[in-house]
Design an enzyme around this catalytic site. Structure first.
Site, PDB file in Angstrom:
ATOM      1  N   TYR A   1      -1.869  -5.152 -13.231  1.00  0.00           N
ATOM      2  CA  TYR A   1      -2.887  -4.263 -13.805  1.00  0.00           C
ATOM      3  C   TYR A   1      -4.053  -5.109 -14.313  1.00  0.00           C
ATOM      4  O   TYR A   1      -3.849  -6.229 -14.785  1.00  0.00           O
ATOM      5  CB  TYR A   1      -2.274  -3.421 -14.928  1.00  0.00           C
ATOM      6  CG  TYR A   1      -1.302  -2.389 -14.392  1.00  0.00           C
ATOM      7  CD1 TYR A   1      -1.770  -1.221 -13.799  1.00  0.00           C
ATOM      8  CD2 TYR A   1       0.073  -2.604 -14.427  1.00  0.00           C
ATOM      9  CE1 TYR A   1      -0.886  -0.277 -13.287  1.00  0.00           C
ATOM     10  CE2 TYR A   1       0.966  -1.660 -13.910  1.00  0.00           C
ATOM     11  CZ  TYR A   1       0.479  -0.495 -13.344  1.00  0.00           C
ATOM     12  OH  TYR A   1       1.340   0.435 -12.825  1.00  0.00           O
TER      13      TYR A   1
ATOM     14  N   GLN B   1      -1.695   5.111 -10.905  1.00  0.00           N
ATOM     15  CA  GLN B   1      -0.884   6.058 -10.178  1.00  0.00           C
ATOM     16  C   GLN B   1      -1.802   7.023  -9.426  1.00  0.00           C
ATOM     17  O   GLN B   1      -2.953   6.680  -9.219  1.00  0.00           O
ATOM     18  CB  GLN B   1       0.059   6.740 -11.146  1.00  0.00           C
ATOM     19  CG  GLN B   1       1.001   5.714 -11.820  1.00  0.00           C
ATOM     20  CD  GLN B   1       2.143   6.338 -12.613  1.00  0.00           C
ATOM     21  OE1 GLN B   1       2.381   7.518 -12.571  1.00  0.00           O
ATOM     22  NE2 GLN B   1       2.857   5.495 -13.366  1.00  0.00           N
TER      23      GLN B   1
ATOM     24  N   GLU C   1       4.773   9.011 -11.044  1.00  0.00           N
ATOM     25  CA  GLU C   1       5.929   8.807 -11.924  1.00  0.00           C
ATOM     26  C   GLU C   1       6.088  10.020 -12.835  1.00  0.00           C
ATOM     27  O   GLU C   1       5.100  10.673 -13.207  1.00  0.00           O
ATOM     28  CB  GLU C   1       5.696   7.544 -12.773  1.00  0.00           C
ATOM     29  CG  GLU C   1       6.807   7.255 -13.772  1.00  0.00           C
ATOM     30  CD  GLU C   1       6.698   5.862 -14.406  1.00  0.00           C
ATOM     31  OE1 GLU C   1       5.767   5.107 -14.063  1.00  0.00           O
ATOM     32  OE2 GLU C   1       7.561   5.544 -15.238  1.00  0.00           O
TER      33      GLU C   1
ATOM     34  N   ASN D   1      13.140  -0.921 -10.595  1.00  0.00           N
ATOM     35  CA  ASN D   1      11.738  -1.112 -10.978  1.00  0.00           C
ATOM     36  C   ASN D   1      11.627  -2.189 -12.054  1.00  0.00           C
ATOM     37  O   ASN D   1      12.350  -2.138 -13.059  1.00  0.00           O
ATOM     38  CB  ASN D   1      11.177   0.200 -11.547  1.00  0.00           C
ATOM     39  CG  ASN D   1       9.750   0.029 -12.070  1.00  0.00           C
ATOM     40  OD1 ASN D   1       8.814  -0.160 -11.290  1.00  0.00           O
ATOM     41  ND2 ASN D   1       9.584   0.082 -13.383  1.00  0.00           N
ATOM     42  N   GLU D   2      10.759  -3.147 -11.840  1.00  0.00           N
ATOM     43  CA  GLU D   2      10.425  -4.174 -12.847  1.00  0.00           C
ATOM     44  C   GLU D   2      11.668  -4.642 -13.615  1.00  0.00           C
ATOM     45  O   GLU D   2      11.692  -4.633 -14.852  1.00  0.00           O
ATOM     46  CB  GLU D   2       9.356  -3.649 -13.820  1.00  0.00           C
ATOM     47  CG  GLU D   2       8.024  -3.404 -13.150  1.00  0.00           C
ATOM     48  CD  GLU D   2       6.874  -3.089 -14.104  1.00  0.00           C
ATOM     49  OE1 GLU D   2       7.126  -2.826 -15.290  1.00  0.00           O
ATOM     50  OE2 GLU D   2       5.719  -3.112 -13.652  1.00  0.00           O
TER      51      GLU D   2
ATOM     52  N   ASN E   1       8.974   2.782 -14.891  1.00  0.00           N
ATOM     53  CA  ASN E   1       9.950   2.581 -15.965  1.00  0.00           C
ATOM     54  C   ASN E   1      10.864   3.793 -16.127  1.00  0.00           C
ATOM     55  O   ASN E   1      12.023   3.659 -16.515  1.00  0.00           O
ATOM     56  CB  ASN E   1       9.220   2.306 -17.288  1.00  0.00           C
ATOM     57  CG  ASN E   1       8.446   0.995 -17.264  1.00  0.00           C
ATOM     58  OD1 ASN E   1       8.713   0.121 -16.444  1.00  0.00           O
ATOM     59  ND2 ASN E   1       7.485   0.863 -18.155  1.00  0.00           N
TER      60      ASN E   1
ATOM     61  N   GLU F   1       2.510  -1.402  -7.435  1.00  0.00           N
ATOM     62  CA  GLU F   1       1.767  -0.898  -8.600  1.00  0.00           C
ATOM     63  C   GLU F   1       0.556  -1.798  -8.809  1.00  0.00           C
ATOM     64  O   GLU F   1       0.717  -3.007  -9.034  1.00  0.00           O
ATOM     65  CB  GLU F   1       2.617  -0.896  -9.877  1.00  0.00           C
ATOM     66  CG  GLU F   1       3.633   0.213  -9.936  1.00  0.00           C
ATOM     67  CD  GLU F   1       4.358   0.291 -11.280  1.00  0.00           C
ATOM     68  OE1 GLU F   1       3.733   0.026 -12.321  1.00  0.00           O
ATOM     69  OE2 GLU F   1       5.556   0.611 -11.255  1.00  0.00           O
TER      70      GLU F   1
HETATM   71  O1  AHR Z   1       2.477   2.635 -14.063  1.00  0.00           O
HETATM   72  C1  AHR Z   1       2.836   2.580 -15.408  1.00  0.00           C
HETATM   73  C2  AHR Z   1       4.013   1.649 -15.691  1.00  0.00           C
HETATM   74  O2  AHR Z   1       3.608   0.328 -15.462  1.00  0.00           O
HETATM   75  C3  AHR Z   1       5.221   1.816 -14.802  1.00  0.00           C
HETATM   76  O3  AHR Z   1       6.087   2.789 -15.266  1.00  0.00           O
HETATM   77  C4  AHR Z   1       5.864   0.468 -14.870  1.00  0.00           C
HETATM   78  O4  AHR Z   1       6.591   0.171 -13.699  1.00  0.00           O
HETATM   79  C5  AHR Z   1       4.727  -0.471 -15.134  1.00  0.00           C
HETATM   80  O5  AHR Z   1       4.998  -1.344 -16.178  1.00  0.00           O
END
Ligand code: AHR
Length: 502
Positions: free
Chosen positions: A243, A351, A26, A171-172, A71, A291
């Site tokens: 995450y 990432q 990103e 995205n999201e 994001n 992700e």
């Molecule tokens: O990977 C970091 C961020 O986590 C990304 O930009 C977003 O898509 C997610 O919330």
């Protein structure tokens, strides 16, 4: 502690899509600038890309890489990143409160992806923009020539279209933090219309619609149901993110989190089936888990710094330095994807460089492998083939997120062409060695076996700029052929890869 595992040649889950080992870059922090791109670096190529980083990415062997966000993409104008670099505008990036110089855009990324031996997976801005900019971008990237956008690409130095297959529709979009956040109905409608337009251009594109940002979102899993009801006939994948955090420093709880991942995948798989049945559809929609990673080490400090800074360009941001405990976690996450490879086709570690990443760089200096580089590299190299449905019998523990968490986390992959079996095993018990009897049935005789071990006495041990080789794999001696199978000895809190030559 003892465990009994049985693998059978006919007891399989799915053929693994190699894109299960995808990654993500990103425009965030130093992922791009001083991550992959540093024109003044001693190893820089003609494109300004760090060759040392390209070499590490090639070694990691990630077959597809999502770009440019995240994001970031939700307020990104892709046209800012084309044409002569000295004429490109600097813009504010609203997602990370930074400045974006646009020195890297689609041309530079495409050349990097080719050098790094990875396929491009591109995200479209459906936050601040819409269908028109999306169709222009796809035409710019994929149309051979003779139109405004494709001729502009040719004029900018790229005669052949890049032929990008996989496209993320935003995205999201369920996240209130997202620029251009939408309700499921608003997003579902926009994603469906955008997908229709892109399919009118090329019906073979593979399109990914946004699912939930994580399974604690208040709109989960109704979001998936609503969005899929609006888009089911036009999309190929639904995107999920997760995450993993360990703020409490509770290893047992932390290592149980992949059970939550497994439930998340199972629930969304059920929602896909529900919408498919409701629509009397014959097409399949799969999951793109685009992700995932451990992300908590620097999270609070980053949020504090971000709130205070004055739109810096490529600051240090989300630079989590991973430890040995994270090796175990990443191993368990990858095992979950292998075991769910019947529904998860694509997954992207988030990432790739500097930003919550397996690869780190120092501006003007070295690049190095974080601890989590190794389980990813091993799964990508040897986790391709047929995923096996293993029968696992071992002691369990109860955690807040799940009961009956097996102390042994194991996944198995049969590569019939290479004549190999690969097992990835994590001993989630910190006190006891795990003695495993692994029965092999229906594969023929095992000729030889190799054991690779990652083990450190300190769960907090890290690979850093000054000590980049603190946690590294070693040849293990814990795997022996015995009778019709193997005997494995897995030390407390350890990661093992066991490879059998048939
Ligand atoms: O990977 C970091 C961020 O986590 C990304 O930009 C977003 O898509 C997610 O919330």
């Amino acid at each position: 502690m003892e465990a009994k595992v049985t693998a059978h040649g006919r007891f399989t889950i799915a053929e693994i899509d190699k894109r299960l080992y995808g990654s993500f870059l990103e425009h965030l922090g130093r992922a791009v600038y001083t991550g992959i791109h540093e024109p003044g670096h001693p190893t820089a190529d003609a494109n300004g890309m760090r060759r040392d980083v390209i070499d590490l990415v090639r070694e990691l062997d990630t077959p597809i890489c999502r770009y440019p966000g995240g994001n970031f993409v939700s307020a990104y104008n892709w046209e800012d990143g084309i044409g002569p670099q000295d004429q490109r505008p600097t813009r504010l990036d609203l997602a990370w409160r930074t400045s974006e110089s646009n020195q890297v855009g689609i041309h530079e990324y495409a050349a990097w992806a080719e050098a790094a031996n990875t396929e491009m997976m591109l995200a479209i801005n459906l936050g601040s923009r819409g269908l028109d900019e999306a169709r222009a971008f796809v035409e710019y990237v994929n149309h051979p020539g003779g139109t405004y956008w494709s001729d502009l690409r040719r004029q900018n130095g790229q005669a052949d279209p890049w032929g990008v297959k996989v496209w993320c529709l935003g995205n999201e979009m369920d996240g209130p933090w997202q620029v251009g956040h939408k309700s499921a109905e608003e997003y579902g409608h926009l994603a469906n219309e955008t997908a229709k337009a892109l399919r009118a251009f090329d019906k073979s594109l593979e399109l990914i619609v946004c699912g939930s940002s994580h399974s604690n979102m208040p709109t989960y899993p109704q979001w998936e149901a609503s969005v899929l009801e609006a888009t089911y006939d036009q999309v190929d994948y639904i995107s999920l993110h997760m995450y993993f955090e360990n703020h409490e420093k509770n290893t047992a709880e932390f290592l149980a989190l992949p059970e939550k991942l497994d439930k998340y995948i199972g629930t969304v798989s059920g929602v896909i089936d529900y919408v498919k049945a409701k629509k009397r559809s014959k097409r399949d929609v799969k999951i793109s888990f685009d992700e995932w990673n451990v992300w908590y080490h620097e999270r609070e400090e980053d949020a504090r710094r971000m709130a205070e800074w004055d739109w810096p360009h490529a600051p240090r941001l989300l630079e989590d330095i991973y430890n040995f405990e994270d090796v175990l976690q990443v191993g368990c996450i990858l095992n979950t994807f292998i075991r769910r490879s019947d529904v998860v086709s694509i997954a992207c570690i988030a990432q790739l460089v500097n930003v919550i990443a397996p690869i780190m760089t120092e501006p003007g200096g070295i690049s190095w492998r974080q601890t989590i580089y190794y389980p990813f590299k091993f799964a990508s190299a040897h986790g391709r083939g047929t995923a096996l449905r293993l029968d696992v019998d071992c002691p369990t523990y109860d955690a807040d997120v799940a009961s009956n968490v097996k102390y042994l986390d194991i996944a198995g992959v049969h590569d019939g062409d290479a004549g190999t079996l690969s097992f990835f095993a994590i001993n989630r018990n910190g006190a006891e060695t795990m003695d495993v009897t692994l029965g092999l049935e229906g594969f023929g005789a095992a000729k030889s076996v190799e054991h690779t071990l990652i083990k450190h006495d300190d769960l907090e041990a890290r690979n850093t700029l000054s000590a980049p080789m603190t946690v590294v794999p070693e040849a293990g001696n814990g795997a022996k052929i015995e009778g019709n199978g193997l005997r494995l000895t897995l030390p407390p809190y350890s990661y093992s890869m066991v490879r059998v030559m048939l």
